[in-house]
Enzyme design. Structure first.
Site, short mmCIF file in Angstrom:
data_model
loop_
_atom_site.label_atom_id
_atom_site.label_comp_id
_atom_site.label_asym_id
_atom_site.label_seq_id
_atom_site.Cartn_x
_atom_site.Cartn_y
_atom_site.Cartn_z
N GLU A 165 0.71 -1.22 -0.08
CA GLU A 165 0.13 0.01 0.00
C GLU A 165 0.84 1.23 -0.12
O GLU A 165 0.75 2.09 0.99
CB GLU A 165 -1.13 -0.04 1.17
N GLU A 290 -6.00 -7.18 -2.31
CA GLU A 290 -6.72 -7.07 -0.99
C GLU A 290 -8.18 -6.57 -1.46
O GLU A 290 -8.21 -5.77 -2.29
CB GLU A 290 -6.44 -6.18 -0.12
#
Length: 365
Positions: A165, A290
């Site tokens: 991320e 995700e």
């Protein structure tokens, strides 16, 4: 099976073992990246019970978050928060040995493992960039070398998610050496492929970068649009997987969730953020690392998840990792309804979300 017998590659936007197209039907299991240095949930349930559940319900891969701190000190730490009455086989093992056992038990069940450098320091939040003052890029490279060499002979360790991320100041394609995630990912990928040339390279997006891509509201690690003009360049072909993160209304109220056209407005947004890699036939695979949410019956998030799962199928995105197997994700809940018993044989209940993952993955093995 030996490591030499199993190597997957990317061709025409798909992941292949030899000439056979495979589908990654994955789930995340976090904990090693935290200050516990252990898989979460083992305070209640036996590790092998959850691995059995995972395999029996159609999953074939687990994304395994870890920290640079752990990778550099795997056998100098003891895992925390494990109920050894539920996990007697883990008694006395170091954190590294527990991870070894996890990888081995996954292999016994035919489960692939994607290593995910999720954090740098176990006690800190996810950093904006792939390095920080405590863990400069050289230390991150050392962490990757260390963990990859440890598992080089494990056939089921099939990929490396280079950094979890990127967000905030992380850019893509602007040429700024210290913030351009494209350049950073290429340097990390070279280290990974030198340590283990078999592996697929998973590269997440960034949060935003108005220099070369639309400044849409997006998720950390979710925006890959700049790759259209500034693609990742690897030293070898056939190893690149773009791995965006994408979430729904349960995680954060993005403006487009309140669009009167929701959910019919979502496919254009997903295409703009990462789906173009498939629709424009750019070559790399797309495997969201995700996605998930609480998915309560009748909720907007349930609609979002069902729409996304169908869109995956319609656009030949048959690889993904759902977040998550754990019982303790504050943002998304878990793919298991509950841990019904703390005994080693305790049952676990499946929610409709597991069915959504099956739908998204299609029918390929």
């Amino acid at each position: 099976m030996s490591a030499q017998d199993f190597e997957v590659h990317v061709a025409d936007g798909g992941i292949y073992w030899g000439e056979q197209r495979v589908s990654i039907k994955g789930v995340n299991w976090f904990g090693f990246e935290t200050a516990d240095f252990a898989l979460h949930g083992l305070w209640c349930v036996n590790m092998n019970t959850l691995l059995d559940f995972t395999a029996q319900h159609g999953f074939n891969a687990i994304r395994l978050p870890f920290s640079a701190e752990l990778a550099l000190n795997m056998d100098a730490r003891q895992p925390g928060n494990i109920d050894y009455s539920a996990n007697p086989e883990l008694q006395g093992l170091t954190t590294g040995q527990v991870m070894d056992r996890f990888v081995q038990e996954c292999a016994r069940r035919g489960l692939l493992v994607l290593l995910d450098l999720h954090r740098l320091s176990a006690a800190k939040e996810i950093p904006e960039l792939w390095y920080d003052e405590q863990y400069p890029e050289a230390a991150v490279m050392k962490a990757w070398r260390t963990i990859l060499l440890r598992y080089a002979s494990c056939w089921n360790v099939f990929g490396a998610d280079l950094n979890n991320e990127p967000h905030g100041g992380a850019s893509w394609g602007d040429g700024t050496v210290h913030t351009d995630w494209r350049l950073g990912a290429e340097r990390l990928a070279a280290v990974v492929l030198e340590a283990n040339p078999r592996l697929l390279i998973f590269v997440e997006g960034v949060e935003r970068n108005a220099v070369v891509q639309p400044a849409d509201n997006c998720w950390w690690g979710g925006h890959c649009a700049a790759a259209a003009k500034a693609p990742i360049r690897l030293p070898v072909d056939g190893k690149l997987v773009y791995s965006p993160h994408v979430y729904g209304p349960d995680v954060f109220g993005q403006p487009y969730f309140n669009d009167p056209k929701f959910p019919s407005n979502m496919p254009d947004i997903w295409t703009r953020h990462f789906g173009f890699v498939k629709s424009d036939r750019l070559g790399p695979a797309v495997c969201p690392g995700e996605w998930g949410g609480w998915c309560k019956e009748g909720s907007k998030d349930e609609v979002w998840q069902e729409t996304l799962a169908s869109w995956f199928l319609e656009n030949d995105i048959s690889d993904s990792f759902y977040w998550c197997l754990n019982p303790n994700s504050g943002d998304t809940g878990r793919s298991l309804l509950c841990y019904q018993s703390c005994s080693a044989v305790g049952g676990v209940a499946m929610t409709a979300r597991v069915k959504s993952v099956r739908l998204a993955a299609g029918t390929r093995v």
